[in-house]
Design a protein around this motif. Structure first.
Motif, PDB file in Angstrom:
ATOM      1  N   ALA A 128      37.647  52.261  26.686  1.00 51.48           N
ATOM      2  CA  ALA A 128      36.663  52.996  27.490  1.00 51.48           C
ATOM      3  C   ALA A 128      35.228  52.704  27.043  1.00 51.48           C
ATOM      4  CB  ALA A 128      36.954  54.491  27.439  1.00 51.48           C
ATOM      5  N   PRO A 129      34.931  52.682  25.726  1.00 55.31           N
ATOM      6  CA  PRO A 129      33.547  52.318  25.356  1.00 55.31           C
ATOM      7  C   PRO A 129      33.155  50.931  25.855  1.00 55.31           C
ATOM      8  CG  PRO A 129      34.661  53.309  23.500  1.00 55.31           C
ATOM      9  CD  PRO A 129      35.707  53.083  24.541  1.00 55.31           C
ATOM     10  N   LEU A 130      34.100  49.986  25.826  1.00 58.79           N
ATOM     11  CA  LEU A 130      33.784  48.639  26.306  1.00 58.79           C
ATOM     12  C   LEU A 130      33.474  48.651  27.794  1.00 58.79           C
ATOM     13  CD1 LEU A 130      33.699  45.567  25.917  1.00 58.79           C
ATOM     14  CD2 LEU A 130      36.152  45.535  26.332  1.00 58.79           C
ATOM     15  N   VAL A 131      34.293  49.381  28.559  1.00 57.42           N
ATOM     16  CA  VAL A 131      34.099  49.424  30.011  1.00 57.42           C
ATOM     17  C   VAL A 131      32.774  50.100  30.345  1.00 57.42           C
ATOM     18  CG1 VAL A 131      35.005  50.439  32.123  1.00 57.42           C
ATOM     19  CG2 VAL A 131      36.545  49.296  30.523  1.00 57.42           C
ATOM     20  N   THR A 132      32.511  51.246  29.703  1.00 54.53           N
ATOM     21  CA  THR A 132      31.250  51.944  29.999  1.00 54.53           C
ATOM     22  C   THR A 132      30.049  51.112  29.572  1.00 54.53           C
ATOM     23  OG1 THR A 132      31.482  53.093  27.896  1.00 54.53           O
ATOM     24  CG2 THR A 132      32.268  54.225  29.854  1.00 54.53           C
ATOM     25  N   TYR A 133      30.201  50.380  28.472  1.00 54.76           N
ATOM     26  CA  TYR A 133      29.101  49.521  28.013  1.00 54.76           C
ATOM     27  C   TYR A 133      28.824  48.411  29.017  1.00 54.76           C
ATOM     28  CZ  TYR A 133      26.661  46.090  25.130  1.00 54.76           C
ATOM     29  OH  TYR A 133      25.771  45.174  24.640  1.00 54.76           O
ATOM     30  N   CYS A 134      29.901  47.817  29.557  1.00 52.88           N
ATOM     31  CA  CYS A 134      29.712  46.754  30.550  1.00 52.88           C
ATOM     32  C   CYS A 134      29.086  47.294  31.828  1.00 52.88           C
ATOM     33  CB  CYS A 134      31.048  46.090  30.858  1.00 52.88           C
ATOM     34  SG  CYS A 134      31.661  45.125  29.499  1.00 52.88           S
ATOM     35  N   ILE A 135      29.510  48.486  32.242  1.00 51.27           N
ATOM     36  CA  ILE A 135      28.918  49.096  33.436  1.00 51.27           C
ATOM     37  C   ILE A 135      27.429  49.337  33.220  1.00 51.27           C
ATOM     38  CG2 ILE A 135      28.858  51.223  34.792  1.00 51.27           C
ATOM     39  CD1 ILE A 135      31.871  51.380  34.501  1.00 51.27           C
ATOM     40  N   LYS A 136      27.086  49.877  32.046  1.00 46.18           N
ATOM     41  CA  LYS A 136      25.693  50.184  31.750  1.00 46.18           C
ATOM     42  C   LYS A 136      24.844  48.926  31.734  1.00 46.18           C
ATOM     43  CE  LYS A 136      23.160  52.831  28.265  1.00 46.18           C
ATOM     44  NZ  LYS A 136      23.317  53.471  26.944  1.00 46.18           N
ATOM     45  N   LYS A 137      25.419  47.855  31.184  1.00 44.14           N
ATOM     46  CA  LYS A 137      24.670  46.611  31.126  1.00 44.14           C
ATOM     47  C   LYS A 137      24.512  45.992  32.514  1.00 44.14           C
ATOM     48  CE  LYS A 137      26.041  43.056  28.710  1.00 44.14           C
ATOM     49  NZ  LYS A 137      26.544  42.136  27.677  1.00 44.14           N
ATOM     50  N   TYR A 138      25.525  46.216  33.356  1.00 42.10           N
ATOM     51  CA  TYR A 138      25.495  45.626  34.692  1.00 42.10           C
ATOM     52  C   TYR A 138      24.436  46.304  35.550  1.00 42.10           C
ATOM     53  CZ  TYR A 138      27.190  44.163  39.283  1.00 42.10           C
ATOM     54  OH  TYR A 138      27.291  43.666  40.547  1.00 42.10           O
ATOM     55  N   SER A 139      24.501  47.637  35.586  1.00 43.65           N
ATOM     56  CA  SER A 139      23.553  48.360  36.422  1.00 43.65           C
ATOM     57  C   SER A 139      23.422  49.775  35.888  1.00 43.65           C
ATOM     58  CB  SER A 139      24.036  48.398  37.869  1.00 43.65           C
ATOM     59  OG  SER A 139      23.262  49.329  38.609  1.00 43.65           O
ATOM     60  N   PHE A 140      22.194  50.196  35.602  1.00 48.76           N
ATOM     61  CA  PHE A 140      22.001  51.532  35.064  1.00 48.76           C
ATOM     62  C   PHE A 140      22.266  52.587  36.127  1.00 48.76           C
ATOM     63  CE2 PHE A 140      20.745  53.967  31.525  1.00 48.76           C
ATOM     64  CZ  PHE A 140      20.083  55.083  31.994  1.00 48.76           C
ATOM     65  N   ARG A 141      21.945  52.271  37.371  1.00 44.82           N
ATOM     66  CA  ARG A 141      22.183  53.238  38.447  1.00 44.82           C
ATOM     67  C   ARG A 141      23.679  53.466  38.636  1.00 44.82           C
ATOM     68  NH1 ARG A 141      19.263  51.017  41.680  1.00 44.82           N
ATOM     69  NH2 ARG A 141      17.409  52.323  41.582  1.00 44.82           N
ATOM     70  N   LEU A 142      24.455  52.378  38.593  1.00 48.43           N
ATOM     71  CA  LEU A 142      25.913  52.510  38.700  1.00 48.43           C
ATOM     72  C   LEU A 142      26.447  53.318  37.521  1.00 48.43           C
ATOM     73  CD1 LEU A 142      28.455  51.650  40.261  1.00 48.43           C
ATOM     74  CD2 LEU A 142      28.562  49.633  38.799  1.00 48.43           C
ATOM     75  N   HIS A 143      25.855  53.091  36.356  1.00 50.03           N
ATOM     76  CA  HIS A 143      26.240  53.847  35.163  1.00 50.03           C
ATOM     77  C   HIS A 143      25.992  55.337  35.373  1.00 50.03           C
ATOM     78  CE1 HIS A 143      26.159  55.356  31.066  1.00 50.03           C
ATOM     79  NE2 HIS A 143      24.874  55.596  31.148  1.00 50.03           N
TER      80      HIS A 143
ATOM     81  N   ILE B 116      36.984  46.415  36.750  1.00 50.46           N
ATOM     82  CA  ILE B 116      35.594  46.698  36.374  1.00 50.46           C
ATOM     83  C   ILE B 116      35.043  45.584  35.493  1.00 50.46           C
ATOM     84  CG2 ILE B 116      34.145  48.263  35.033  1.00 50.46           C
ATOM     85  CD1 ILE B 116      35.908  50.547  36.040  1.00 50.46           C
ATOM     86  N   LEU B 117      35.854  45.139  34.534  1.00 50.71           N
ATOM     87  CA  LEU B 117      35.398  44.028  33.688  1.00 50.71           C
ATOM     88  C   LEU B 117      35.139  42.787  34.525  1.00 50.71           C
ATOM     89  CD1 LEU B 117      37.527  44.163  30.407  1.00 50.71           C
ATOM     90  CD2 LEU B 117      35.186  44.878  30.784  1.00 50.71           C
ATOM     91  N   LEU B 118      36.029  42.569  35.500  1.00 46.89           N
ATOM     92  CA  LEU B 118      35.891  41.388  36.345  1.00 46.89           C
ATOM     93  C   LEU B 118      34.580  41.422  37.124  1.00 46.89           C
ATOM     94  CD1 LEU B 118      37.828  39.011  36.744  1.00 46.89           C
ATOM     95  CD2 LEU B 118      38.662  40.132  38.806  1.00 46.89           C
ATOM     96  N   PHE B 119      34.244  42.598  37.653  1.00 44.61           N
ATOM     97  CA  PHE B 119      33.024  42.705  38.457  1.00 44.61           C
ATOM     98  C   PHE B 119      31.764  42.642  37.616  1.00 44.61           C
ATOM     99  CE2 PHE B 119      35.131  42.856  42.186  1.00 44.61           C
ATOM    100  CZ  PHE B 119      35.827  44.007  42.509  1.00 44.61           C
ATOM    101  N   THR B 120      31.800  43.236  36.425  1.00 46.33           N
ATOM    102  CA  THR B 120      30.570  43.352  35.643  1.00 46.33           C
ATOM    103  C   THR B 120      30.335  42.160  34.726  1.00 46.33           C
ATOM    104  OG1 THR B 120      31.783  44.602  33.988  1.00 46.33           O
ATOM    105  CG2 THR B 120      30.605  45.859  35.663  1.00 46.33           C
TER     106      THR B 120
END
Lengths: 303, 444
Positions: A222-237, A103-107
């Motif tokens: 987990a907070p780091l991963v969710t934060y990166c997902i949210k920053k990458y795309s809100f819809r994906l979040h 996930i980190l790699l993709f975002t």
């Protein structure tokens, strides 16, 4: 004609001025209150008009983290009841680690090979130290009764949830400059201590190592991963959050009906009731600003 | 004319802040007292003990000061005891036959206690506010509630600027007609320009303030390097001490400005003038000011002032004597540049003479005398009438305030039974001027 007209005109007072120098102003007492009194007062300058849907979407982060913590508690419970053995737990650990990295790699576009190697080195060192310390954790609270352990762990988890920083993560993504707040650090430490207490009730050192690794992976990253997902795309979040909620609710349903009702009520409260409550209570806000306020500096003070 | 002859008041000044402590409130209370004495009134000051200074002292012009043996516990403020000060205040009020009680400064707990008890005993009460306070932080919220309590029944109030009046009216709920705007003044005899202005191509900018956040020390750190870069002939002299001094030292090291930025440390008040007259421009970067005495002192010494546009500062000086800037480093740098261009037209002696006309403690005393006259004409109010005003302070606070007043009233009557007013000996008036005249006559 002209001189008489000039003599007939009444003397006009000079206009009142909002100045302190020069003594009493002619024609005005010191307690004179001009119509420009409180002219500079601004009321409710920082009030933001809030939309119900936006507040609900923003509160999804809180629900998401509640579900993550609920999943952790679920795994703890199953491990303590010997439903999950150490081998399955280790598999979960590896799976979490790999999926987190992916996930980190993709975002994170700017993730480079050296940074990845740096991460790998840190993770390896971390796992080694944890493995070495596992026997200490196993015997840490042998002389303390189980009731105290459960009570303290539950209290620490609640403290963790209340002090958690839901808008950002304590473990910083690369490039972020701000330092974490004190409450955020207390929150992370509370969760780690709770994990240690739970781990000390397991029978073997491999069990202790597996559960500690699992807990620290979730609470720290987990907070780091969710934060990166949210920053990458809100819809994906949103998709991730909703699927996480569904998964958590189904797992809790299979385990305990009452806890399922409790968790569902909590999620509804956080996502629906609190946003509505916030918007309703906004109308009672009363804030006064004016020229008497202390000026705000427009730059950061770097010490 | 038919007017009654001007009334001679007997004034009790109360504050935690008084000499030997130094500050704006201390200066105000002292100079106001001196000028009121010259106008023929009687003035007595009550403050708490300062170290060994306890008991009764006489200052210039037979100004009597009661240093009540009450220890300060936080920043020269005494501990709020509500009723602890009532017996001694009552004794002083009766002994000195006081007619008006004048309290100074919001953060003086002795002042608030004295105002409360004076109102209970039926005296006329005047309050002077010297500070600005916000509405959002915890300290201000509580302080505003206390102020609403103590000023609910005050006769008249005085503020040092119009911005301060707006602030005080909002915080305390006073009617605006009750609040007078009477500024501070400056002792122009103490702050005179140098006989010769420091010459040469060099331009010296003087900063004298405590180096704390509220005085804008962080703005200074940003402004000084930029001004030194733009104007090679500018030098800075910074007087004052505080937590932010380390930041200024680091700024000096970082930009290699050891020869152009001089840090003096704490400056005793007696040496402020000698620091001021060594410069051409006075710079202040405060983030909040009700009224800035330092600007008056600098202008009296003939310096052109550059200041942030905060609080009551825009009201202090005419536009040709001060350059105002927003509290932003870029704007302050531009204001300093504008001041440098204005410098050739500034004559320190002319500025000093203008200051003597603009600000004058005798004028302040005359205006304060008008406030005392208004207070004396206010009708007396019984306890029941006062209670209705206290009840309107809030749903819960109002009842609490009324209870405090009722208990104070009962305590006062208990003191009346225990030590009646008739048994307290009154102090005879000392007439120094007559003695001086007689001595002069005898000599001649």
């Amino acid at each position: 004609m002209n001189p008489s007209l000039v003599n007939n005109s009444s003397p006009t007072h000079p206009r009142w001025r909002k100045v302190a120098y020069g003594g009493m102003q002619p024609g005005y007492d010191d307690n004179h209150t001009d119509e420009s009194f409180l002219e500079g007062m601004v009321m409710n300058a920082s009030v933001v008009k809030r939309d119900m849907l936006k507040v609900m979407l923003d509160s999804v982060s809180i629900s998401e983290y509640l579900c993550i913590v609920a999943l952790v508690v679920l795994v703890w419970t199953c491990t303590l009841a010997s439903t999950i053995d150490e081998n399955s737990l280790l598999l979960i650990d590896v799976g979490l680690l790999v999926s987190g990295f992916l996930i980190l790699l993709f975002t994170q576009e700017m993730l480079s090979l050296s940074l990845l190697f740096h991460y790998f080195l840190n993770i390896s060192f971390f796992i080694t130290v944890l493995y070495v310390l596992a026997p200490i954790y196993q015997t840490l609270t042998r002389s303390i009764s189980s009731d105290s352990i459960w009570a303290v762990a539950a209290s620490l988890l609640i403290l963790h949830l209340f002090l958690h920083d839901y808008s950002e993560s304590t473990v910083k993504a690369p490039g972020v400059l701000k330092n974490p707040a004190l409450t955020s650090c207390i929150s992370v430490n509370a969760s780690v201590v709770a994990s240690v207490f739970i781990a000390s009730r397991l029978p073997s050192r491999l069990h202790v190592f597996a559960i500690m690794l699992f807990s620290l992976q979730v609470f720290l990253f987990a907070p780091l991963v969710t934060y990166c997902i949210k920053k990458y795309s809100f819809r994906l979040h949103l998709c991730f959050s909703i699927s996480l909620m569904a998964m958590t609710l189904s797992f809790v349903y299979t385990l305990h009906r009452l806890l399922f009702v409790l968790l569902l009520s909590l999620l509804v409260f956080v996502n629906v009731v609190c946003p509505y409550w916030l918007i309703r209570i906004q109308e009672y806000k009363f804030e006064i600003n004016g020229p008497w306020d202390e000026a705000k500096l427009c730059f950061d003070i770097t010490d | 004319m038919g007017d009654s002859p001007p009334q001679k008041h007997r004034i009790l000044m109360v504050s935690d802040f008084y000499y030997p402590n130094f500050g704006g409130v201390e200066n105000h209370a002292y100079y106001l007292s001196q000028c009121l004495l010259k106008l023929g009134h009687k003035v007595v000051v009550v403050t708490h003990a300062y170290g060994n200074r306890s008991g009764v002292r006489y200052m210039t012009g037979s100004l009597k000061v009661y240093y009540v043996p009450w220890r300060p516990f936080c920043n020269q403020s005494t501990f709020p005891t509500l009723y602890g000060i009532l017996p001694i205040i009552r004794t002083i009020l009766i002994r000195e036959r006081i007619t008006v009680v004048h309290g100074h400064q919001t953060f003086s707990t002795l002042c608030h206690d004295a105002l409360l008890h004076a109102r209970i005993m039926g005296y006329k009460v005047v309050f002077t506010d010297h500070s600005l306070h916000g509405f959002g932080d915890v300290g201000s919220i509580h302080m505003n509630k206390v102020m609403q309590f103590t000023l609910a029944d005050v006769s008249q109030a005085i503020c040092v600027s119009h911005t301060s009046k707006e602030n005080t009216v909002l915080r305390s709920g006073l009617a605006p007609e009750k609040v007078f705007v009477i500024p501070n003044a400056v002792d122009t005899a103490m702050f005179k320009p140098a006989l010769e202005r420091p010459g040469g191509l060099e331009i010296v900018v003087v900063v004298i303030s405590r180096l704390v956040y509220r005085k804008g020390a962080d703005l200074l750190v940003e402004v000084i390097p930029e001004v030194c870069r733009l104007h090679p002939n500018v030098r800075f002299i910074i007087g004052g001490d505080g937590p932010k001094r380390v930041r200024l030292e680091e700024m000096r090291e970082k930009h290699s400005l050891f020869d152009r930025v001089e840090l003096l440390g704490a400056v005793p008040h007696a040496q402020v003038r000698s620091v001021l007259i060594s410069g051409h421009i006075f710079l202040t970067c405060s983030l909040t000011e009700a009224f800035c005495m330092a600007i008056l002192e600098a202008a009296s010494c003939g310096l052109l002032t550059v200041s942030t546009r905060v609080g009551g500062v825009p009201e202090v000086l005419p536009d040709d004597m001060i350059v105002l800037a927003e509290p932003d480093p870029g704007d302050i740098v531009q204001a300093i540049q504008k001041a440098i261009y204005m410098l050739p037209e500034i004559d320190p002696q002319v500025m000093h003479n203008r200051m003597r006309e603009l600000y004058n403690w005798r004028d302040v005393a005359k205006r304060t005398e008008i406030v005392y006259d208004r207070a004396s004409k206010c009708p007396n109010q019984s306890l029941l009438e006062s209670l209705s005003r206290y009840l309107s302070c809030g749903a819960w606070a109002g009842k609490l305030f009324s209870l405090v007043m009722i208990l104070g009233f009962l305590f006062w009557h208990l003191l009346e039974l225990w030590q009646p007013a008739d048994d307290i000996e009154e102090v005879p008036d000392v007439i120094f001027s007559h003695n001086c005249d007689e001595e002069m006559l005898q000599k001649s």
